[in-house]
Every structure is written in structure tokens, then in C-alpha cells.
Design a protein around this motif. Structure first.
Motif, PDB file in Angstrom:
ATOM      1  N   THR A 146      -6.608  93.426  31.334  1.00  0.00           N
ATOM      2  CA  THR A 146      -5.625  94.093  32.199  1.00  0.00           C
ATOM      3  C   THR A 146      -5.767  93.628  33.639  1.00  0.00           C
ATOM      4  O   THR A 146      -4.766  93.338  34.301  1.00  0.00           O
ATOM      5  N   PHE A 147      -6.984  93.559  34.138  1.00  0.00           N
ATOM      6  CA  PHE A 147      -7.221  93.118  35.519  1.00  0.00           C
ATOM      7  C   PHE A 147      -6.637  91.726  35.751  1.00  0.00           C
ATOM      8  O   PHE A 147      -6.020  91.464  36.800  1.00  0.00           O
ATOM      9  N   THR A 148      -6.799  90.836  34.765  1.00  0.00           N
ATOM     10  CA  THR A 148      -6.373  89.442  34.911  1.00  0.00           C
ATOM     11  C   THR A 148      -4.886  89.233  34.642  1.00  0.00           C
ATOM     12  O   THR A 148      -4.202  88.550  35.394  1.00  0.00           O
ATOM     13  N   LYS A 149      -4.374  89.854  33.573  1.00  0.00           N
ATOM     14  CA  LYS A 149      -3.013  89.529  33.117  1.00  0.00           C
ATOM     15  C   LYS A 149      -1.963  90.572  33.437  1.00  0.00           C
ATOM     16  O   LYS A 149      -0.774  90.277  33.425  1.00  0.00           O
ATOM     17  N   LYS A 150      -2.387  91.819  33.713  1.00  0.00           N
ATOM     18  CA  LYS A 150      -1.441  92.881  34.034  1.00  0.00           C
ATOM     19  C   LYS A 150      -1.975  93.695  35.211  1.00  0.00           C
ATOM     20  O   LYS A 150      -2.237  94.888  35.084  1.00  0.00           O
ATOM     21  N   PRO A 151      -2.174  93.051  36.365  1.00  0.00           N
ATOM     22  CA  PRO A 151      -2.813  93.745  37.493  1.00  0.00           C
ATOM     23  C   PRO A 151      -2.092  95.018  37.929  1.00  0.00           C
ATOM     24  O   PRO A 151      -2.735  95.943  38.433  1.00  0.00           O
ATOM     25  N   ASP A 152      -0.786  95.096  37.719  1.00  0.00           N
ATOM     26  CA  ASP A 152      -0.046  96.302  38.104  1.00  0.00           C
ATOM     27  C   ASP A 152      -0.432  97.510  37.248  1.00  0.00           C
ATOM     28  O   ASP A 152      -0.259  98.653  37.664  1.00  0.00           O
ATOM     29  N   GLU A 153      -0.959  97.259  36.051  1.00  0.00           N
ATOM     30  CA  GLU A 153      -1.364  98.339  35.154  1.00  0.00           C
ATOM     31  C   GLU A 153      -2.848  98.673  35.273  1.00  0.00           C
ATOM     32  O   GLU A 153      -3.320  99.640  34.674  1.00  0.00           O
ATOM     33  N   PHE A 154      -3.582  97.877  36.041  1.00  0.00           N
ATOM     34  CA  PHE A 154      -5.029  98.069  36.170  1.00  0.00           C
ATOM     35  C   PHE A 154      -5.337  99.323  36.981  1.00  0.00           C
ATOM     36  O   PHE A 154      -4.718  99.572  38.010  1.00  0.00           O
ATOM     37  N   LYS A 155      -6.320 100.113  36.496  1.00  0.00           N
ATOM     38  CA  LYS A 155      -6.715 101.343  37.183  1.00  0.00           C
ATOM     39  C   LYS A 155      -8.212 101.304  37.460  1.00  0.00           C
ATOM     40  O   LYS A 155      -9.024 101.242  36.525  1.00  0.00           O
ATOM     41  N   HIS A 156      -8.569 101.386  38.735  1.00  0.00           N
ATOM     42  CA  HIS A 156      -9.975 101.378  39.148  1.00  0.00           C
ATOM     43  C   HIS A 156     -10.760 102.516  38.496  1.00  0.00           C
ATOM     44  O   HIS A 156     -11.918 102.350  38.143  1.00  0.00           O
ATOM     45  N   LYS A 157     -10.096 103.656  38.322  1.00  0.00           N
ATOM     46  CA  LYS A 157     -10.794 104.823  37.766  1.00  0.00           C
ATOM     47  C   LYS A 157     -11.242 104.578  36.326  1.00  0.00           C
ATOM     48  O   LYS A 157     -12.206 105.199  35.870  1.00  0.00           O
ATOM     49  N   ASP A 158     -10.582 103.655  35.612  1.00  0.00           N
ATOM     50  CA  ASP A 158     -11.013 103.329  34.253  1.00  0.00           C
ATOM     51  C   ASP A 158     -12.405 102.697  34.257  1.00  0.00           C
ATOM     52  O   ASP A 158     -13.220 102.961  33.369  1.00  0.00           O
ATOM     53  N   LEU A 159     -12.694 101.879  35.263  1.00  0.00           N
ATOM     54  CA  LEU A 159     -14.013 101.252  35.361  1.00  0.00           C
ATOM     55  C   LEU A 159     -15.086 102.301  35.648  1.00  0.00           C
ATOM     56  O   LEU A 159     -16.196 102.227  35.109  1.00  0.00           O
ATOM     57  N   ILE A 160     -14.747 103.256  36.495  1.00  0.00           N
ATOM     58  CA  ILE A 160     -15.696 104.333  36.808  1.00  0.00           C
ATOM     59  C   ILE A 160     -15.975 105.151  35.550  1.00  0.00           C
ATOM     60  O   ILE A 160     -17.124 105.469  35.249  1.00  0.00           O
ATOM     61  N   ALA A 161     -14.936 105.446  34.787  1.00  0.00           N
ATOM     62  CA  ALA A 161     -15.108 106.211  33.545  1.00  0.00           C
ATOM     63  C   ALA A 161     -15.985 105.434  32.556  1.00  0.00           C
ATOM     64  O   ALA A 161     -16.848 106.018  31.892  1.00  0.00           O
ATOM     65  N   GLN A 162     -15.787 104.121  32.470  1.00  0.00           N
ATOM     66  CA  GLN A 162     -16.606 103.306  31.575  1.00  0.00           C
ATOM     67  C   GLN A 162     -18.063 103.297  32.024  1.00  0.00           C
ATOM     68  O   GLN A 162     -18.973 103.370  31.198  1.00  0.00           O
ATOM     69  N   LEU A 163     -18.271 103.233  33.324  1.00  0.00           N
ATOM     70  CA  LEU A 163     -19.636 103.249  33.856  1.00  0.00           C
ATOM     71  C   LEU A 163     -20.309 104.587  33.568  1.00  0.00           C
ATOM     72  O   LEU A 163     -21.455 104.634  33.126  1.00  0.00           O
ATOM     73  N   GLU A 164     -19.588 105.663  33.781  1.00  0.00           N
ATOM     74  CA  GLU A 164     -20.155 106.997  33.540  1.00  0.00           C
ATOM     75  C   GLU A 164     -20.386 107.258  32.053  1.00  0.00           C
ATOM     76  O   GLU A 164     -21.190 108.110  31.697  1.00  0.00           O
ATOM     77  N   ALA A 165     -19.704 106.510  31.184  1.00  0.00           N
ATOM     78  CA  ALA A 165     -19.847 106.687  29.742  1.00  0.00           C
ATOM     79  C   ALA A 165     -20.988 105.871  29.155  1.00  0.00           C
ATOM     80  O   ALA A 165     -21.276 105.980  27.963  1.00  0.00           O
ATOM     81  N   ILE A 166     -21.660 105.081  29.968  1.00  0.00           N
ATOM     82  CA  ILE A 166     -22.735 104.228  29.448  1.00  0.00           C
ATOM     83  C   ILE A 166     -23.790 105.036  28.718  1.00  0.00           C
ATOM     84  O   ILE A 166     -24.267 104.644  27.666  1.00  0.00           O
ATOM     85  N   GLN A 167     -24.141 106.204  29.217  1.00  0.00           N
ATOM     86  CA  GLN A 167     -25.143 107.025  28.555  1.00  0.00           C
ATOM     87  C   GLN A 167     -24.697 107.409  27.140  1.00  0.00           C
ATOM     88  O   GLN A 167     -25.517 107.560  26.253  1.00  0.00           O
TER      89      GLN A 167
END
Length: 173
Positions: A146-167
Motif C-alpha cells: 500500500t505504501f508503495t503502490k497506493k500511497p493515498d490509501e496508506f494509513k500511518h496508524k496501521d503501522l502503529i497498530a502492527q507494532l503494538e500487536a507484536i506481543q
């Protein structure tokens, strides 16, 4: 490091020498398997630029990462917005492939700017990068896509959610 002086050492000896050499220096270091390295740099062909969230006291700071040859260059996203391609780097990781065929390992050395990030944060970014580029986790691969091919649909908060889900992804025993 003088490769010719340790060429006859075992894989484990080389790993120990590499770690010991960097122990008291202002660098991070790491060792990748051939499989990890190949996957990372194959994936980087499609997704050469990405951002990673770095936890801070007041939330998260996003770090822009870009692959270039056998190097990965990182800078805070805010610095990139201000200085574009002239933005100073907070972390540069270089991969050494001299032992790829003979010992099955790739050595990594990371130089970081102590005025921007700590050694722990530099190591955190290196580990986080591997979660996106070396591990087959569908949500992370989708974020790269998404970041590379659909930047308009990319959401920074998704990365934060993925990071918080590591546990949740890697439960402790």
C-alpha cells in the motif's frame, strides 16, 4: 575487519568476533542468514522505501528507510520533509556478503547519530525493518504494498497498530 585474517574461522567464531568487535563501539551489529538476507533484498526490489514507527515519550516518530545497494539509509520523516534528499541520516546499515557462500552468514553494521536516536532505538529500527522485509506476515507485506503502490490509501496508524500487536504475534513462554 580484515576478512582474510578470519577466513579460516568457523561460522560461530566469525559471529563471536563480529559481536565482540562491536560490543564497545558506537555501532549496532547483526548477523543474517542467507535466507533472511535474500528475502530482505528481494523484497526491497519491490519496496525500496518505507517508513517505520519509532516509539517516543510523546507518541511515535516515523523514520523513512531507503534501500540502496547493500545499504539501508534512515532519516526521520520530518527531516526528509524539510531537507528532501539532503536530510541527515539517523541510521545507516551496511551488509557485508563476504561470508555468504562460504559460511552462510551476512554481517551487518549500523552507524547511528547519537544526537537523534539511542543505541536501543537503532537496534529497534533494525529489528522492526526485518519484521517487514524478512518475515512473511501478510499485514506487514500489505503495508509495504500500500505504501508503495497506493500511497493515498496508506494509513500511518496501521503501522502503529502492527507494532503494538507484536506481543500478540510472538507470545512469551
Amino acid at each position: 575487519m580484515k576478512v582474510d585474517m578470519i577466513q579460516d574461522k568457523t561460522k560461530d567464531e566469525i559471529i563471536n568476533i563480529w559481536i565482540d568487535y562491536h560490543k564497545d563501539k558506537d555501532f549496532i551489529c547483526g548477523i543474517l542468514t542467507v535466507e533472511q538476507f535474500d528475502k530482505m533484498f528481494e523484497r526491497a526490489k519491490c519496496y525500496s522505501t518505507f517508513i517505520l514507527p519509532l516509539p517516543r515519550k510523546q507518541g511515535y516518530e516515523f523514520i523513512l528507510s531507503q534501500f540502496y545497494g547493500l545499504e539501508i539509509h534512515m532519516t526521520p520523516l520530518s527531516w526528509y520533509h524539510a531537507h528532501k534528499e539532503n536530510a541527515p541520516e539517523c541510521l545507516t546499515m551496511i551488509y557485508y556478503t563476504e561470508f555468504k557462500d562460504s559460511k552462510g552468514i551476512i554481517l551487518m553494521r549500523g552507524e547511528y547519530d547519537k544526537n537523534c536516536i539511542s543505541v536501543q532505538e537503532a537496534q529497534f529500527l533494525a529489528n522492526e525493518l526485518q519484521l517487514y522485509y524478512c518475515v512473511d506476515i501478510p499485514k506487514r507485506i500489505q503495508s509495504l504494498e500500500t505504501f508503495t503502490k497506493k500511497p493515498d490509501e496508506f494509513k500511518h496508524k496501521d503501522l502503529i497498530a502492527q507494532l503494538e500487536a507484536i506481543q500478540l504475534e510472538f507470545p512469551e513462554d
